[in-house]
Design an enzyme around this catalytic site. Structure first.
Site, short mmCIF file in Angstrom:
data_model
loop_
_atom_site.label_atom_id
_atom_site.label_comp_id
_atom_site.label_asym_id
_atom_site.label_seq_id
_atom_site.Cartn_x
_atom_site.Cartn_y
_atom_site.Cartn_z
N SER A 1 -0.77 3.78 7.72
CA SER A 1 0.50 4.52 6.98
C SER A 1 1.10 5.87 6.53
O SER A 1 1.27 5.84 6.05
CB SER A 1 0.32 3.66 5.37
OG SER A 1 -1.35 3.91 4.84
N ASP B 1 1.16 8.13 -4.72
CA ASP B 1 0.93 6.70 -5.04
C ASP B 1 0.01 6.74 -4.80
O ASP B 1 -0.88 8.12 -4.73
CB ASP B 1 2.01 5.63 -4.96
CG ASP B 1 1.05 5.38 -2.88
OD1 ASP B 1 0.16 6.36 -2.88
OD2 ASP B 1 1.75 4.62 -2.14
N HIS C 1 -1.62 7.49 -1.04
CA HIS C 1 -0.89 8.48 0.15
C HIS C 1 -0.41 10.50 -0.86
O HIS C 1 0.48 9.57 -1.55
CB HIS C 1 0.87 7.81 0.17
CG HIS C 1 0.15 6.18 1.34
ND1 HIS C 1 0.22 5.01 0.35
CD2 HIS C 1 -0.81 6.11 2.08
CE1 HIS C 1 -0.03 4.45 1.35
NE2 HIS C 1 -0.77 4.55 2.28
#
Ligand SMILES: *[C@@H]1O[C@H](CO)[C@@H](O)[C@H](O)[C@H]1NC(C)=O
Ligand SMILES: *[C@@H]1O[C@H](CO)[C@@H](O)[C@H](O)[C@H]1NC(C)=O
Length: 368
Positions: free
Chosen positions: A33, A312, A315
């Site tokens: 990610s 978040d 991340h």
């Protein structure tokens, strides 16, 4: 007439200036990610980010599937390599677009196949390389009728392994048994063996200039701190400690594969993350998070996003990502790289790189 000619000439000069070539003909991106730019959008998984407030600071404020408020670190590397556009995800790149490179990264994916499975579908490191095999075949096909880049001149970056800890080793009870099979050192060894095997396949598909990324301070991420607690420390120390052998073995792998494959240029880029975050806010995410620590859909984001470390629960914000890309491209010091940064990797040949290692070793010896 004259004015027309001058105008045409001026136009030609402008076109020449605008259309400067990037430093490498193409850039292929593998990872999780941290590098994903939309490959998970059509997968059945909780690990996707194609909804607001993700992308709030991306051009057009579009949620592209990037797990941040704006650019991810590979976007910044792409800019520094002087590409005109960001590298497209495998899921949507088509036709001649693939000649500039492709991004295969997939949120929740790991080196091990089962990593991230409790979240849903994801594309493991091996599967990403198999997708690259498809790209290589397509490029060969295009090459029959028009000019295509030389794959050995392109840049390849790989940043993967965080999920093998977050969404596997430190997630027992979700059918992950790795922590009962291996101690941290053995687990790191397993991961690196698989990593090396995958890199050899990538090399067999024409990759010659590869940068692999070490893992950051996963135990300092909010998601892990909320999950495990810190027991009075700043971070979840046992997670940071478990990841350390992975990074050390990755450095050793760079040396081993460089010896083994006589035409490979491989470099290690370590994380420059530190527990000292200055005045930036490191103890709260910018968006409101769900119980899996991703942003809640359509909830407002914080103000002053550049002052936050975390977007978040897992991340980082665009501000951090931009810095990460810049340090990887042009290292501030040699502590975190082995042996070269990306700027150097793309500009020198293998012999010069090996000389650089020899020189740094002899200077170590002479300073000892
Ligand atoms: C890549 O794909 C071709 C078919 O296009 C296949 O023959 C080959 O075995 C694949 N390479 C790898 C490394 O899997
Ligand atoms: C918490 O810290 C104490 C003192 O450092 C240590 O003895 C104990 O094992 C730690 N507990 C956990 C769960 O890490």
């Amino acid at each position: 007439m004259m004015r027309g000619a001058v105008a045409v000439l001026t136009l030609l000069i402008i076109i020449t200036i605008v259309r400067c070539e990037p430093q490498v003909p193409c850039y292929f991106i593998f990872g999780d990610s941290l590098s994903d730019v939309g490959n998970n959008n059509d997968l059945v998984t909780k690990a996707k980010a194609n909804y607001p407030p993700y992308g709030i600071d991306f051009p057009g404020a579009i949620p592209t599937g990037r797990f941040s408020n704006g650019r991810v670190f590979v976007d910044r590397i792409t800019e520094l390599l002087e590409f005109d556009n960001y590298i497209l995800p495998f899921s949507s790149a088509k036709g001649e677009e693939i000649l500039k490179g492709v991004n295969y990264a997939s949120g929740a994916a790991g080196i091990r196949y089962e990593t991230g499975q409790h979240l849903g579908e994801r594309i493991s490191m091996y599967d990403q390389i198999m997708n690259h095999n498809e790209t290589v075949a397509k490029i060969k096909e295009i090459g029959k009728t028009s000019a295509v880049p030389k794959l050995e001149e392109c840049l390849y970056t790989v940043n993967i392994g965080s999920n093998d800890y977050i969404n596997n080793y430190f997630k027992p009870g979700y059918y992950y048994i790795s922590s009962s099979l291996y101690n941290p050192d053995e687990f790191a060894e397993e991961l690196i063996n698989q990593y090396a095997a995958n890199l050899k396949i990538l090399h067999s598909l024409g990759a010659r200039k590869i940068a692999v990324f070490g893992l950051g301070l996963i135990g300092c991420s909010l998601g892990e701190i909320y999950t495990f607690g810190t027991n009075g420390s700043l971070c979840v120390d046992k997670i940071n400690a478990a990841v350390q052998p992975f990074n050390q073995k990755l450095v050793n792998m760079v040396d081993d594969l460089t010896m083994e494959l006589s035409d490979l240029q491989l470099t290690y880029i370590g994380s420059a993350a530190s527990t000292d975050t200055g005045s930036a806010i490191a103890d709260a995410p910018c968006c409101k998070v769900r119980d899996d620590f991703q942003c809640i859909e359509f909830e407002a984001a914080c103000e002053g996003r550049n002052n936050y470390i975390f977007w978040d629960g897992f991340h980082t914000t665009e501000a951090v990502n931009v810095l990460t890309g810049e340090i990887a491209y042009s290292a501030l010091d040699t502590k975190h790289i082995h042996p070269v940064d990306i700027k150097t990797l793309v500009s020198i040949d293998r012999e010069s790189m090996i000389n650089q290692v020899k020189n740094s070793m002899s200077s170590l010896v002479s300073s000892a």
